[in-house]
Design an enzyme around this catalytic site. Structure first.
Site, mmCIF file in Angstrom:
data_model
loop_
_atom_site.group_PDB
_atom_site.id
_atom_site.type_symbol
_atom_site.label_atom_id
_atom_site.label_comp_id
_atom_site.label_asym_id
_atom_site.label_seq_id
_atom_site.Cartn_x
_atom_site.Cartn_y
_atom_site.Cartn_z
ATOM 1 N N GLY A 68 38.300 42.791 46.976
ATOM 2 C CA GLY A 68 38.897 44.030 46.541
ATOM 3 C C GLY A 68 38.425 44.742 45.351
ATOM 4 C CD GLU A 91 41.482 40.833 40.572
ATOM 5 O OE1 GLU A 91 41.435 41.352 41.290
ATOM 6 O OE2 GLU A 91 42.040 39.877 40.628
ATOM 7 C CG ASP A 92 41.510 44.676 43.802
ATOM 8 O OD1 ASP A 92 41.789 43.653 43.118
ATOM 9 O OD2 ASP A 92 41.418 44.372 45.090
ATOM 10 C CG ASP A 99 51.219 42.398 43.007
ATOM 11 O OD1 ASP A 99 52.046 42.964 42.668
ATOM 12 O OD2 ASP A 99 51.104 41.812 44.210
ATOM 13 C CE LYS A 124 51.031 47.072 43.634
ATOM 14 N NZ LYS A 124 51.289 46.295 44.920
ATOM 15 C CG PHE A 167 50.910 47.222 50.358
ATOM 16 C CD1 PHE A 167 50.278 45.856 49.842
ATOM 17 C CD2 PHE A 167 50.199 47.876 51.451
ATOM 18 C CE1 PHE A 167 49.237 45.344 50.242
ATOM 19 C CE2 PHE A 167 48.993 47.059 51.781
ATOM 20 C CZ PHE A 167 48.513 45.933 51.151
ATOM 21 C CG ASP A 188 42.592 44.103 52.541
ATOM 22 O OD1 ASP A 188 42.891 43.660 51.242
ATOM 23 O OD2 ASP A 188 42.821 43.175 53.463
ATOM 24 N NE ARG A 208 38.552 44.100 51.968
ATOM 25 C CZ ARG A 208 39.390 43.423 51.205
ATOM 26 N NH1 ARG A 208 39.874 44.095 50.150
ATOM 27 N NH2 ARG A 208 39.905 42.225 51.704
HETATM 28 P P1 IMP Z 1 48.198 38.812 41.989
HETATM 29 O O1 IMP Z 1 47.669 37.491 42.027
HETATM 30 O O2 IMP Z 1 49.578 38.958 42.562
HETATM 31 O O3 IMP Z 1 47.991 39.659 40.562
HETATM 32 O O4 IMP Z 1 47.424 39.617 43.009
HETATM 33 C C1 IMP Z 1 46.315 40.183 42.734
HETATM 34 C C2 IMP Z 1 45.741 40.437 44.215
HETATM 35 O O5 IMP Z 1 46.430 40.719 45.324
HETATM 36 C C3 IMP Z 1 44.684 41.740 43.977
HETATM 37 O O6 IMP Z 1 43.296 41.110 43.475
HETATM 38 C C4 IMP Z 1 44.610 42.146 45.465
HETATM 39 O O7 IMP Z 1 43.471 41.637 46.119
HETATM 40 C C5 IMP Z 1 45.920 41.604 45.865
HETATM 41 N N1 IMP Z 1 46.885 42.997 45.949
HETATM 42 C C6 IMP Z 1 47.909 43.201 45.125
HETATM 43 N N2 IMP Z 1 48.454 44.213 45.088
HETATM 44 C C7 IMP Z 1 47.901 44.803 46.480
HETATM 45 C C8 IMP Z 1 48.280 46.016 46.895
HETATM 46 O O8 IMP Z 1 49.272 46.900 46.740
HETATM 47 N N3 IMP Z 1 47.415 46.413 48.005
HETATM 48 C C9 IMP Z 1 46.289 45.477 48.381
HETATM 49 N N4 IMP Z 1 46.159 44.438 47.743
HETATM 50 C C10 IMP Z 1 47.009 43.964 46.666
HETATM 51 MG MG MG Z 2 41.551 41.201 44.802
#
Ligand code: IMP
Ligand code: MG
Length: 178
Positions: free
Chosen positions: A48, A102-103, A106, A134, A155, A162, A168
């Site tokens: 991402g 990081e993209d 979450d 977020k 989302f 993606d 992407r």
């Molecule tokens: P986390 O571990 O829950 O913080 O998630 C992080 C990863 O989940 C990110 O690096 C993204 O690749 C993916 N992700 C989280 N939210 C979204 C979204 O809204 N759309 C697409 N990918 C997401």
């Molecule tokens: Mg990611």
């Protein structure tokens, strides 16, 4: 484009590429003023963060290393909550300044995992750049040094993000139509 359809779902434009690039320029300047002369190692998180990393690293214009890692915690439109893939961190980062790229953050699970893994290699310091955060989805306390935008717990796709493999390559960021 105002809206796009991916796997039959409608997404509408949320952050334009102009706004994304404008914000990245600000973050890149901050990185430049804080990191210039220190030759940091950018560690973008695949897949991402590929586009964000490419833009922010070039815009910062500093002398640096770039070393990608891969982690995956997502399947469909909901975080699966588990880290499926191990990362590939080179051990030659000891004593160096690290910037994780990081993209989106979450739940914060991926970032926390990476912070732990990377600190095992004894870097001088670890900073975090994330295009998106977020805040209402966060389950862990994580500090983001270079943050693009805070976004609602919806989302998103585009600019690296993606939906099951698609979207992407979109230049803007889109949100799932409810
Ligand atoms: P986390 O571990 O829950 O913080 O998630 C992080 C990863 O989940 C990110 O690096 C993204 O690749 C993916 N992700 C989280 N939210 C979204 C979204 O809204 N759309 C697409 N990918 C997401
Ligand atoms: Mg990611």
């Amino acid at each position: 484009m105002e809206s796009v359809i991916l796997h039959g779902k409608i997404f509408k434009q949320f952050i334009s590429s102009g706004k994304i690039q404008e914000r990245i320029s600000v973050l890149a300047e901050k990185i430049k003023s804080e990191m210039n002369g220190t030759e940091p190692v950018f560690i973008p998180v695949l897949n991402g963060a590929f586009f964000f990393a490419s833009d922010i690293i070039r815009k910062s214009g500093i002398t640096c290393e770039v070393s990608f890692v891969r982690v995956s915690s997502y399947s469909g439109t909901q975080s699966s909550g588990t880290i499926k893939n191990p990362v590939g961190i080179n051990s030659d980062i000891s004593g160096k300044k690290i910037i994780i790229v990081e993209d989106i953050v979450d739940t914060g699970e991926t970032l926390l995992y990476l912070l732990n893994e990377i600190s095992k290699h004894d870097p001088a310091e670890i900073k975090v750049a994330s295009l998106l955060l977020k805040p209402s989805a966060l389950k862990h306390e994580v500090k983001i040094d270079y943050l693009g935008f805070e976004v609602p717990n919806d989302f998103l796709v585009g600019y690296g993000l993606d939906y099951d493999g698609l979207g992407r390559n979109l230049e803007d960021i889109y949100t799932l139509e409810k």
